[in-house]
Design a protein around this motif. Structure first.
Motif, short mmCIF file in Angstrom:
data_model
loop_
_atom_site.label_atom_id
_atom_site.label_comp_id
_atom_site.label_asym_id
_atom_site.label_seq_id
_atom_site.Cartn_x
_atom_site.Cartn_y
_atom_site.Cartn_z
N ASN A 1 -7.93 9.48 -9.51
CA ASN A 1 -9.31 9.48 -9.02
C ASN A 1 -10.29 9.83 -10.11
O ASN A 1 -11.37 9.24 -10.22
CB ASN A 1 -9.47 10.49 -7.88
N VAL B 1 0.85 -1.20 0.00
CA VAL B 1 0.00 0.00 0.00
C VAL B 1 0.89 1.25 0.00
O VAL B 1 0.63 2.21 -0.73
CB VAL B 1 -0.96 -0.02 1.22
N ASN C 1 -7.80 0.17 2.26
CA ASN C 1 -6.35 -0.06 2.19
C ASN C 1 -5.75 -0.49 3.53
O ASN C 1 -4.58 -0.86 3.58
CB ASN C 1 -5.65 1.24 1.76
N ALA D 1 -12.18 8.74 3.80
CA ALA D 1 -12.71 8.65 2.44
C ALA D 1 -11.74 7.86 1.56
O ALA D 1 -10.55 8.23 1.46
CB ALA D 1 -12.93 10.04 1.85
N ASP E 1 -2.28 10.56 7.75
CA ASP E 1 -2.05 9.59 6.68
C ASP E 1 -0.77 8.84 7.02
O ASP E 1 0.12 9.38 7.67
CB ASP E 1 -1.92 10.29 5.32
N ILE E 2 -0.69 7.62 6.56
CA ILE E 2 0.50 6.80 6.84
C ILE E 2 1.63 7.13 5.86
O ILE E 2 2.78 6.79 6.10
CB ILE E 2 0.11 5.30 6.76
N ASN E 3 1.25 7.83 4.78
CA ASN E 3 2.21 7.99 3.68
C ASN E 3 2.72 9.43 3.58
O ASN E 3 1.94 10.36 3.34
CB ASN E 3 1.51 7.57 2.38
N ALA F 1 -6.46 8.91 6.80
CA ALA F 1 -6.07 8.58 5.42
C ALA F 1 -6.43 9.74 4.51
O ALA F 1 -6.90 9.57 3.40
CB ALA F 1 -6.73 7.29 4.95
N GLY F 2 -6.21 10.93 5.04
CA GLY F 2 -6.65 12.15 4.36
C GLY F 2 -5.79 12.55 3.19
O GLY F 2 -6.11 13.50 2.47
N GLY G 1 -10.18 5.34 2.07
CA GLY G 1 -8.97 4.99 2.80
C GLY G 1 -9.06 3.60 3.42
O GLY G 1 -8.13 2.79 3.31
N TYR H 1 -2.34 11.77 -8.33
CA TYR H 1 -3.48 11.30 -7.55
C TYR H 1 -4.82 11.78 -8.09
O TYR H 1 -5.77 11.01 -8.19
CB TYR H 1 -3.30 11.74 -6.09
N ALA I 1 0.34 9.29 10.64
CA ALA I 1 -0.18 8.31 11.61
C ALA I 1 -0.83 7.15 10.88
O ALA I 1 -1.41 7.31 9.81
CB ALA I 1 -1.20 8.96 12.53
N ASN I 2 -0.70 5.99 11.50
CA ASN I 2 -1.38 4.79 11.00
C ASN I 2 -2.78 4.75 11.61
O ASN I 2 -2.93 4.86 12.83
CB ASN I 2 -0.57 3.56 11.44
N ALA I 3 -3.79 4.59 10.78
CA ALA I 3 -5.18 4.57 11.27
C ALA I 3 -5.41 3.48 12.31
O ALA I 3 -6.35 3.57 13.10
CB ALA I 3 -6.12 4.35 10.08
N GLU I 4 -4.55 2.46 12.29
CA GLU I 4 -4.73 1.36 13.23
C GLU I 4 -4.13 1.68 14.60
O GLU I 4 -4.30 0.92 15.55
CB GLU I 4 -4.10 0.09 12.66
N1 SAM Z 1 -8.96 10.61 1.62
C1 SAM Z 1 -8.27 11.00 0.40
C2 SAM Z 1 -9.27 11.19 -0.72
O1 SAM Z 1 -10.42 10.85 -0.55
O2 SAM Z 1 -8.89 11.70 -1.75
C3 SAM Z 1 -7.15 10.01 0.04
C4 SAM Z 1 -7.60 8.61 -0.30
S1 SAM Z 1 -6.30 7.60 -0.95
C5 SAM Z 1 -7.17 6.62 -2.12
C6 SAM Z 1 -5.99 6.43 0.31
C7 SAM Z 1 -5.04 6.93 1.39
O3 SAM Z 1 -5.01 5.98 2.45
C8 SAM Z 1 -3.60 7.08 0.93
O4 SAM Z 1 -3.19 8.41 1.13
C9 SAM Z 1 -2.83 6.11 1.81
O5 SAM Z 1 -1.53 6.52 2.12
C10 SAM Z 1 -3.72 6.05 3.03
N2 SAM Z 1 -3.52 4.89 3.90
C11 SAM Z 1 -3.37 3.60 3.53
N3 SAM Z 1 -3.21 2.82 4.61
C12 SAM Z 1 -3.27 3.64 5.71
C13 SAM Z 1 -3.21 3.43 7.12
N4 SAM Z 1 -3.04 2.21 7.64
N5 SAM Z 1 -3.32 4.51 7.92
C14 SAM Z 1 -3.50 5.74 7.43
N6 SAM Z 1 -3.57 6.01 6.11
C15 SAM Z 1 -3.47 4.96 5.25
#
Ligand code: SAM
Length: 267
Positions: free
Chosen positions: A32, A17, A159, A154, A106-108, A77-78, A156, A28, A135-138
């Motif tokens: 989308n 991911v 993943n 959203a 966001d994790i990334n 995951a913003g 997010g 990005y 930050a990791n959502a978990e």
């Molecule tokens: N929320 C935004 C939007 O709607 O446009 C971004 C969505 S993007 C498809 C998915 C996001 O989830 C990525 O930025 C990814 O890095 C993040 N993500 C994936 N795994 C995650 C995790 N465990 N914790 C936090 N963010 C994560």
């Protein structure tokens, strides 16, 4: 976990991911727009309008203190700030509320960097109303218990390696009465349309990814992650299992279920 295999699998998913989103961070918006034929913008607008962020009343239940203090929103995951900017615009323009604030996690780091860059074109770039946090959502380490009025995620959660754990974290950080709101790809509820949608997803999207972004694998991953995500009812049950009360039937389909909005309230 036998011989730590589960841990290795978890690490592999996280690494995959991570690589996908680092690779697509700069393309990005294009991604989308291509994946949803531009409709993701309308879905996001609709999602935010329905949440109606801004000083009183918080649709779930009013903040317990009498003073209008704005909402404390966590957008998990913003990524590039897509939801956060809309939330702040809505609070300011609809409610004249200039105190509501959003923390984007966001994790990334590449996605967060893209978000910070894009924030420069908004009124929130140097404002205390918007912050970006890795930050990791978990495991939302720096977010205290019962501190958040509204948690948004959203596109997010599909993943996340451990979605149940992320839902439990959402529950932990929300204050009682606070709302969890998720916008995610879901399952199409019309058989004929689903056949066309599946052809589009598995046929066209990886090909377009290859041609436009030179990156077939990331787009293939995105299509597979959508197919593997639980259906509307299963996901609603997961939200309830985490302790949330689910209003009404628990979700709203968008575009015949291509996407869905799920909500839960922390009792
Ligand atoms: N929320 C935004 C939007 O709607 O446009 C971004 C969505 S993007 C498809 C998915 C996001 O989830 C990525 O930025 C990814 O890095 C993040 N993500 C994936 N795994 C995650 C995790 N465990 N914790 C936090 N963010 C994560």
């Amino acid at each position: 976990t036998y011989f730590g295999f589960e841990k290795i699998a978890t690490g592999l998913k996280e690494a995959r991911v991570g690589a996908v989103f680092s690779s697509v961070a700069s393309s990005y918006d294009t991604m989308n727009d291509l994946m949803s034929l531009g409709v993701h913008r309308l879905w996001k607008d609709y999602f935010v309008r329905g949440l109606d962020p801004g000083t009183n009343p918080l649709s779930a239940s009013p903040p317990s203190n009498a003073l209008p203090r704005g909402w404390n929103i966590l957008d998990v995951a913003g990524g590039t700030g897509d939801i956060a900017f809309r939330l702040l615009d809505h609070a300011s323009n609809v409610h004249n509320d200039y105190t509501t604030r959003v923390t984007v996690t966001d994790i990334n780091l590449d996605m967060l960097a893209e978000g910070r860059k894009r924030a420069l074109a908004t009124p929130y770039a140097r404002s205390s109303r918007l912050s970006f946090v890795e930050a990791n959502a978990e495991n939302l380490v720096n977010i205290p218990d019962n501190s958040v009025d509204l948690y948004t995620v959203a596109f997010g959660i599909r993943n996340f390696t451990n979605k149940e754990k992320a839902l439990r974290e959402a529950y932990r950080v929300l204050r009682p009465g606070g709302a969890f709101a998720c916008l995610e790809f879901s399952k199409v509820n019309n058989t004929a349309f689903d056949a066309a949608y599946q052809r589009w997803s598995f046929g066209a999207i990886p090909l377009i990814g290859q041609l436009v972004a030179g990156d077939r694998d990331s787009y293939q991953y995105l299509v597979e992650s959508i197919a593997q995500f639980p259906n509307q009812t299963e996901f609603k049950d997961m939200i309830m299992d985490a302790g949330f009360i689910v209003p009404g039937r628990g979700w709203e389909d968008l575009s015949m279920g291509i996407a869905a909005i799920h909500k839960g309230i922390k009792p």
